[in-house]
Structure formats: C-alpha cells, structure tokens
Design an enzyme around this catalytic site. Structure first.
Site, PDB file in Angstrom:
ATOM      1  N   ASP A  89      43.261 -38.807  39.035  1.00  0.00           N
ATOM      2  CA  ASP A  89      42.479 -39.913  39.546  1.00  0.00           C
ATOM      3  C   ASP A  89      42.884 -41.481  38.705  1.00  0.00           C
ATOM      4  O   ASP A  89      41.592 -42.386  39.039  1.00  0.00           O
ATOM      5  CB  ASP A  89      41.198 -39.980  39.734  1.00  0.00           C
ATOM      6  N   ARG A  90      43.696 -41.401  38.305  1.00  0.00           N
ATOM      7  CA  ARG A  90      43.941 -42.966  37.245  1.00  0.00           C
ATOM      8  C   ARG A  90      43.731 -43.054  36.336  1.00  0.00           C
ATOM      9  O   ARG A  90      43.773 -44.777  35.498  1.00  0.00           O
ATOM     10  CB  ARG A  90      44.800 -44.019  38.764  1.00  0.00           C
TER      11      ARG A  90
END
Ligand SMILES: Cc1cc2nc3c(=O)[nH]c(=O)nc-3n(C[C@H](O)[C@H](O)[C@H](O)COP(=O)(O)O)c2cc1C
Length: 214
Positions: A192-193
């Site tokens: 999710d970055r």
C-alpha cells in the site's frame, strides 16, 4: 501505452530496527551482497549506479556507471576524467548516486563528495580489464564529438599494433573516483505504498539514523 496497467505491490516484511547497523557502509555492503546473491540473471548488473553530478551553475546531469568497489571510505567507479561528468566533478565534487534492485523492491541512495583515486588504484583496475576495454578507453575522448565510428575503430587497431605484446599504458585522463558518503538512504518497498525509508546522516563524525515517511 497504459501506465495504470503497470502497478506492482511490494510485499515483504520491511526494514526492522534490528536489521540496522550503526555503520551504513556495512549495511550497504550487506544489501549489495543480497542483491548479488538474488540477482535473477547475468544480463542484469547489480552494481549499476545512477550517478548525478552538477556544475556550479546548477546544471544537473545523470548517467549510469558501474560501481567497482565498496570500501570503508566509500564507493569507487572508473571513468574518463575529461568526460562531461569528469568536468562537472572538477567544478563541483558533490554527487549523488542511486541503485535500484527491482527484484528485491529495494533502492539505496548515497550523497557524497568525490575525489580522484590514486594513480596506483587506477593502474591496477585499468590493467585488470580485458585488453579490448583498455584499448577502447584509451582511444575514446569520452563525451567529445566524433566524425565517424570507423575512425575510432582504426585508432583502436593502431594502438593495439603499437603495443603489440606489451601492456596498454593507462591514459593520463582515465581513472577512478572515490565517493565519500555523508548521507545514505535505504528504501524497502512495502504494501500500500507505505514503504520503509531509513536515512543515515553524518554529524560530527558520527552516523545518526532516522526513519522517513514514504
Ligand atoms: C549499465 C551501464 C554501465 C556503464 N558504466 C560506465 C562506467 O563504469 N564508466 C563510464 O565512464 N561510463 C559508463 N557507462 C556509460 C555512461 O552512462 C555514459 O554514457 C558515459 O560515461 C559518458 O557520460 P558523461 O558524458 O556524462 O560523462 C555505462 C553505461 C551503462 C548503460
């Protein structure tokens, strides 16, 4: 070309505090050793570094070169001192490098100051290269305009004949640079970055580290 189609998730456990070392050079060595061990094929060189240099007017230039050693003092690469990068480094010895190992989801960034390696170090590396590479480096006035490729090939052949059964002398304008780092950043891609970033900065001769927002 649809860039939205290219979306990779980075799934791994990230950087734990317990994985970190006080000495970032040692940590870099460890990461590089993993990059070599896990390298997916001989076509990919894990020692490729993107090298950014600039002149004193702030003009920036970037290119790839090969990292040739990781010493306690820093990172070494070899090139032509009269090339564009060589001229920029003569004006402004600061540089930045980045390495990307996509198969590990890892990036390392280093900022530092360069100095030329000793003539002995450059000699030793130059003569460790295949004869063809020595000849190529000797005849190429790197980053200057050439009229034809043919002329370059003829010069290479001529130099080879001139030094038949003898070593090729190290050109005056060719050799190594040592990058003495003052900043490292270790980046590990995560889900999710929410990637992990650890930065090491030198202050009064000591390395201090902290985590940065991704
Ligand atoms: C993978 C790769 C590795 C390279 N390694 C070197 C190197 O170690 N030394 C070098 O002078 N040029 C190397 N080059 C060529 C440089 O990228 C660049 O074209 C050249 O050094 C001239 O750059 P300059 O005009 O900015 O000085 C490499 C290129 C690639 C793509």
């Amino acid at each position: 070309m649809d860039f939205q189609e290219i979306r990779k998730e980075y799934e791994n456990t990230g950087i734990q505090e317990s994985d970190l070392l006080d000495d970032p050079i040692q940590l870099f060595r460890n990461w590089y050793a993993v990059a070599v061990e896990k390298c997916p094929g001989r076509w990919l060189e894990p020692n490729v570094i993107a090298l950014g240099t600039s002149d004193l007017e702030g003009n920036v230039s970037n290119r790839y070169v090969l990292m040739k050693s990781i010493l306690d003092e820093g990172v070494q690469f070899f090139t032509n001192y009269d090339s564009h990068k060589g001229k920029q480094l003569a004006e402004n010895s600061k540089c930045a490098i980045a390495l990307h190992w996509p198969y590990l989801g890892r990036q390392v960034r280093i900022e530092g100051t360069t100095s030329k390696t000793s003539r002995e170090v450059s000699e030793a590396y130059f003569h460790s290269r295949p004869r063809g590479s020595q000849l190529g480096a000797s005849v190429s006035r790197q980053s200057s305009t050439i009229e034809t490729r043919k002329a370059l090939e003829l010069q290479k052949q001529k130099l080879d004949e001139q030094h038949k059964n003898q070593p090729i002398p190290l050109p005056e304008n060719w050799g190594g640079y040592l990058i003495r780092p003052h900043r490292f950043e270790f980046w590990q891609g995560r889900l999710d970055r929410l990637h992990d970033r650890v930065v090491y900065e030198q202050s009064e001769g000591l390395w201090k580290r902290r985590f940065l927002a991704p």
